[in-house]
Design an enzyme around this catalytic site. Sequence first.
Site, PDB file in Angstrom:
ATOM      1  N   ASP A  23      12.130  14.874   6.961  1.00 48.75           N
ATOM      2  CA  ASP A  23      12.645  15.121   5.620  1.00 48.75           C
ATOM      3  C   ASP A  23      13.633  13.991   5.336  1.00 48.75           C
ATOM      4  O   ASP A  23      14.728  13.966   5.888  1.00 48.75           O
ATOM      5  CB  ASP A  23      13.338  16.490   5.583  1.00 48.75           C
ATOM      6  CG  ASP A  23      14.103  16.731   4.272  1.00 48.75           C
ATOM      7  OD1 ASP A  23      14.023  15.888   3.350  1.00 48.75           O
ATOM      8  OD2 ASP A  23      14.788  17.778   4.183  1.00 48.75           O
ATOM      9  N   LYS A  86      17.732   7.078  -1.741  1.00 46.64           N
ATOM     10  CA  LYS A  86      16.484   7.701  -2.183  1.00 46.64           C
ATOM     11  C   LYS A  86      16.345   7.622  -3.715  1.00 46.64           C
ATOM     12  O   LYS A  86      15.249   7.520  -4.240  1.00 46.64           O
ATOM     13  CB  LYS A  86      16.459   9.156  -1.724  1.00 46.64           C
ATOM     14  CG  LYS A  86      15.137   9.862  -1.961  1.00 46.64           C
ATOM     15  CD  LYS A  86      15.181  11.224  -1.295  1.00 46.64           C
ATOM     16  CE  LYS A  86      13.928  12.032  -1.533  1.00 46.64           C
ATOM     17  NZ  LYS A  86      14.014  13.331  -0.826  1.00 46.64           N
TER      18      LYS A  86
HETATM   19 MG    MG Z   1      16.221  17.997   0.325  1.00 44.14          MG
END
Ligand code: MG
Length: 614
Positions: A23, A86
């Site tokens: 993740d 990100k």
């Molecule tokens: Mg997350």
Amino acid sequence: MAKISINMKTGEVDEKEIIVGIDLGTTNSLVAYVHKGKPSIVKDNSGKTALVPSIIHFSEDNDIVVGETAKQRLVSHPERTIYSVKRLMGKSHTDVSNYENLLSYEIIDEEDKLVKIKVGDTFHTPINLSAEILKYLKKRIEGHLEKKVTKAVITVPAYFNDAQRQATRDAGKIAGLDVLRIINEPTAASLAYGYGTKDSEPETIAVYDLGGGTFDISILKLEHGVFDVLSTNGDTFLGGDDFDRAIIDYWATQNSEMAQSINEDKSYGQAIRLRAEEAKKALSSSDQYTSEDGSLTITKKQYESLILEIVERTISKCTEALKDAGLTTTDIDNVIMVGGSTRTPLVKEMVGAFFGRKVHDDINPDEVVAIGAAIQADILAGNSEGYLLLDVTPLSLGIETMGGLMDPIIQRNSKVPSSAGRSYTTSVDGQKNLKVSVFQGERELVQHNRKLGEFILSDIPPMAAGIPKILVHFVLDADGILKVRAKEERSGKETEVTITSQYGISEEEMGRMLIDSMKNAESDMKIKALLEAKNEANSIVLASDKFLIQNAEILSDEEKEKLTALANDLRSVSQADDKDKINLSMKNLNDYSAPLAERAMNYNIKKALSGKTV
Ligand code: MG
Ligand code: ADP
């Protein structure tokens, strides 16, 4: 040949390589794996936490520090400490210009258009920075498993576009990871809860993901092992950070001296921010918070009144997502809580109240996505039978042929790996180059499909139209990488390209392309038939022109005139869009020219024979 390795820790023989699940979060990243059907998250050395803050610090001599240690430098070296990369993945400078001022580090507009981050005199791409986080995670799990790890599944938000997915894939590659799949975060969360197995009844799931700085709501339809994203919504600037800020503001309004210090002293401000986060977390399990020195307090009641409006905003996004999916709350079978901020009781209560059911939060909300990624990885490794492995190509792959038609070479739902080829030829005499444009999709016209790439087969030796034999061959491997080769068989001339972007497409986009193709199937077929008639008409007209020139001596003037007239008629009707007229005109020309062609052939044979000296 199967690879066999021995786990030095357990002494067991592992026949299969472990594929890890990652993740890669905006705030925190995690790595997990499945061993003998049991998923586990890899914790730090102290065994306290599995979360790796997605933060990278560059020291003055450009040493790289990642995670918790880097987080601690946020206060002391804000301009050398990068967070939230990100948000920058696959983005151009213009994409991010409206929130550039929110970042404490410098971003740069370079000629290649993709954003770069400046640290000292060095430039870093979001891909390289993400790769640093991935390297850190890779090292962590290799230390834990005591063996090399080279394959991974990485999660991304459901709304990530092609470029963002490709960037994530590239980051994996740089980190030395072969990224077998990029999967959607809500899909991973559903997998972690065991939803969507091959034999389960179809269900509709809402995945509510409130992280550090982003909020996503996704509505998924799970059917026969296929995870379909019906809609997504959210806010890329709403999350736990806003809860922290609400607490800071609350303290600041009570204490004007503190308010001033926060503004004037960066590190004091950061320290208060950390206290606020501590208070927030404490209030997830108790009714009252008091800082260690007793100077800062807040009750759960007060806190909840501060964040009520923020949580309400997420609820209205849920309403929008349902509306986009064409559903109401009663259509939702399960609601899953994802993201650290959903540990806040008020969030769970309000989301539960909105959907009218108890939400699922049994799996740690900040670990659930990584666990799901690990489960997907385990499925890919072939260890899990309950799930349907989507090892088929979701959309057809083909090339553009005359008139902009899509000619599928590998059909949709073909098993991967897969390979197929087809022969083509040139349409013009002496044609030297042939452009091969590769497309993905189900529509009859390439303009409605997705272009994956193109290349030119050049230096074809001069030959009359229709003579070269060009074999276009597609090889799609198990990782979804497509190799396209074009070879002119007579000369051996050959060109090959590799296309990797076909997984860059979101499930949502894929679904849309399929639905579009079904909706337009009939009109597409008509257009296709027309274009095919036009293409055929074209080559017949050309052939007839050639015939007239080559056989002038055996044709009467009347025949020449009639042939020219019929060819001209075909030429003109093929400009218009009436398929039947084109076909009729084509038939007229063919019928008239067939006996002439036969006569020409006989004549030519005779001539050839008589010319021969025996
Ligand atoms: Mg997350
Ligand atoms: P992301 O998906 O954005 O990387 P996470 O899912 O890790 O983020 O969530 C991080 C957020 O969760 C942070 O704002 C953090 O303060 C918050 N958080 C973590 N634990 C708790 C808790 N016990 N109560 C409330 N918020 C929490």
